[in-house]
Design a protein around this motif. Sequence first.
Motif, PDB file in Angstrom:
ATOM      1  N   ALA A  35       4.242   3.079  10.569  1.00 40.58           N
ATOM      2  CA  ALA A  35       4.020   3.714   9.261  1.00 40.58           C
ATOM      3  C   ALA A  35       4.394   2.787   8.109  1.00 40.58           C
ATOM      4  CB  ALA A  35       4.806   5.021   9.163  1.00 40.58           C
ATOM      5  N   GLU A  36       5.371   1.913   8.346  1.00 36.06           N
ATOM      6  CA  GLU A  36       5.751   0.968   7.287  1.00 36.06           C
ATOM      7  C   GLU A  36       4.671  -0.100   7.098  1.00 36.06           C
ATOM      8  OE1 GLU A  36       7.852   2.215   9.565  1.00 36.06           O
ATOM      9  OE2 GLU A  36       9.896   1.495   9.234  1.00 36.06           O
ATOM     10  N   THR A  69       3.115   8.832  18.492  1.00 33.53           N
ATOM     11  CA  THR A  69       3.516   8.699  17.099  1.00 33.53           C
ATOM     12  C   THR A  69       2.851   7.508  16.425  1.00 33.53           C
ATOM     13  OG1 THR A  69       5.603   9.582  17.833  1.00 33.53           O
ATOM     14  CG2 THR A  69       5.537   8.771  15.604  1.00 33.53           C
ATOM     15  N   VAL A  73      -0.664   7.023  13.510  1.00 32.05           N
ATOM     16  CA  VAL A  73      -0.586   6.364  12.199  1.00 32.05           C
ATOM     17  C   VAL A  73      -1.891   5.613  11.915  1.00 32.05           C
ATOM     18  CG1 VAL A  73       0.556   4.552  10.867  1.00 32.05           C
ATOM     19  CG2 VAL A  73       1.920   6.193  12.169  1.00 32.05           C
TER      20      VAL A  73
ATOM     21  N   MET B  91       4.952  10.758   9.444  1.00 29.22           N
ATOM     22  CA  MET B  91       4.239   9.486   9.585  1.00 29.22           C
ATOM     23  C   MET B  91       2.725   9.646   9.448  1.00 29.22           C
ATOM     24  SD  MET B  91       6.575   7.727  12.537  1.00 29.22           S
ATOM     25  CE  MET B  91       5.483   6.396  12.938  1.00 29.22           C
ATOM     26  N   VAL B  94       2.258   9.728   5.650  1.00 30.52           N
ATOM     27  CA  VAL B  94       2.577   8.426   5.057  1.00 30.52           C
ATOM     28  C   VAL B  94       1.469   7.414   5.358  1.00 30.52           C
ATOM     29  CG1 VAL B  94       4.162   6.445   5.213  1.00 30.52           C
ATOM     30  CG2 VAL B  94       5.080   8.758   4.964  1.00 30.52           C
ATOM     31  N   PHE B 334       7.125   1.382   2.417  1.00 32.02           N
ATOM     32  CA  PHE B 334       8.188   2.362   2.666  1.00 32.02           C
ATOM     33  C   PHE B 334       7.955   3.060   4.013  1.00 32.02           C
ATOM     34  CE2 PHE B 334       4.861   4.539   0.315  1.00 32.02           C
ATOM     35  CZ  PHE B 334       4.697   5.711   1.042  1.00 32.02           C
ATOM     36  N   ALA B 335       9.050   3.583   4.556  1.00 34.43           N
ATOM     37  CA  ALA B 335       8.985   4.262   5.851  1.00 34.43           C
ATOM     38  C   ALA B 335       8.997   5.774   5.663  1.00 34.43           C
ATOM     39  CB  ALA B 335      10.189   3.856   6.691  1.00 34.43           C
ATOM     40  N   ALA B 336       8.608   6.485   6.707  1.00 33.75           N
ATOM     41  CA  ALA B 336       8.873   7.921   6.768  1.00 33.75           C
ATOM     42  C   ALA B 336      10.347   8.049   7.115  1.00 33.75           C
ATOM     43  CB  ALA B 336       8.011   8.569   7.845  1.00 33.75           C
TER      44      ALA B 336
END
Lengths: 203, 347
Positions: A35-36, A69, A73, B91, B94, B334-336
């Motif tokens: 996600a980052e 997960t 994304v 996520m 995001v 940025f992260a979740a």
Amino acid sequence: MLLAIDTSAGTSVAVVDRDAGVLAELSTDDTRRHAEVIGPFIAQALEQADVTAQRLSAVAVGTGPGPFTGLRVGLAAARAFAFGAGKPVVHVVSHDAIAATLTAPALVVTDARRRELYWTAYDGLDADGLPIRVDGPGLAKPDELPTGRERHDAATVSAAALGLLAEATWAAGRDFASSEPLYLRSPDVTISAATTGGRRVTQ
Amino acid sequence: MSAPIVLGIETSCDETGVGIVRGTELLANVIASSMDEHARYGGVVPEVAARAHLEALTPTLTEALERADVTLADIDAVAVTSGPGLAGALMVGVGAAKALALSLGKPLYAVNHLVGHVGADVLSEEELELPTVALLVSGGHTSLLLVRDLIDDVELLGETIDDAAGEAFDKVARLLGLGYPGGPAIDRAAADGDPTAIRFPRGLTQPKDLERHRYDFSFSGLKTAVARWVEKRQDAGEDVPVADVAAGFREAVVDVLTQKAIAACTDLGVPRLLLGGGVVANRRLREVAQERADAAGVALRIPPLDLCTDNGAMIAALGAQLAAAGRAPSGLDFAADSTLPVTTVQV
């Protein structure tokens, strides 16, 4: 020209073109930061390839198999990017992108965590240069993998390879994969407590 | 120049929310809930929720634009919940928000879900007066905040030390065989019950607890007390008076929530209380909060219910406040953050 995204293992983002080949690719095998990195990777890939969203013909994305997960994304990003750009999304089985370079029969294997592996069996490439998927994708314990083909382990799936495979699939007039994510696992839930009204608190 | 049009994405729990605002004006608030899929499990299953977010994403975006009667070209900024919430669920939002902002070439604001609940109130007719105490109660959170400035100064006064209030409703509904979600189920069952027939314990309200946990909550003990009471009846071969148990349980939850919220207003000399979160749908909570606020001279504000439950409009509204204040966007890396503290309004 395609924006290609795969998050079935690490994170990989590329811009590819059928004629010009790979214009940009950014990859990491980090399996904890999908996600980052997805944002900076898309931005950098477009910048390095010097293209805008409008010039793309579609967004190609890997559908796995992959741990839930991270896999999601990439799918979420691909769908949202395509939505914003008004372009279609095309789906590719992530293992196919690995198999696209393997001419001999092979068993493509990636990590599924929890001491299990994802596998897909291939018999080389067809006349269009597309991988011939003969079995899977499946989920197995390490000692229960199908035998008979040379095992090919991969820690990452290249978005460039995935994008080029999508271009080749399109050029050959073949169907893309289903949009369904290949989680190959059910959500972790037990419904016993819910259906029985829960455990007693007094003994 | 008119106020910026912001599209907000919320995926912190089981609602996929996309909202669109123009400054403080609500243009669309579309919510796709996976609640029905969780019903058979008696509670939110994180992986089920996250899978549902991915499937609901594009349809929810499409519907929000239609309802707002705007096109993608009209969107000036994107906002997204980056925490707190369920990691896998966050996520999805995001990842989607980053990609959407990039494809539109617009700035992205990553914001705090809990402050978003407070931010929802800027969309109501009357202007939000600050400072205010805010009580946020849902299936995932039970938090008491002091908001001096929506984008600059939010303090956590207290929160649950175990179950969220909404979670307690779900668990007690399950043990009474009332179904999911627990809030409405308990409400229906309690309608014919006597709230004073059974007095269940009020967590963290004893003098010794108040020293350390003046504004904190605990609902785990209450849930166990209800279970024990019910089991004792069943073991004795007696019928369980479900209506009275439901009413007594609900009264205990509502009593503690409102008592502590009003105490915070009085202690801090802040005569304003804002309610938010899905549990605000509970009519008894709204009634008791109103009675006690009136008695204490506290002005009570409750946003419309579809802005109290998790939604994208509140995230868009908070993003619009940040944009209007000239804040720099959040960047793309940025992260979740499932445990994002409430003091971090923007990431």
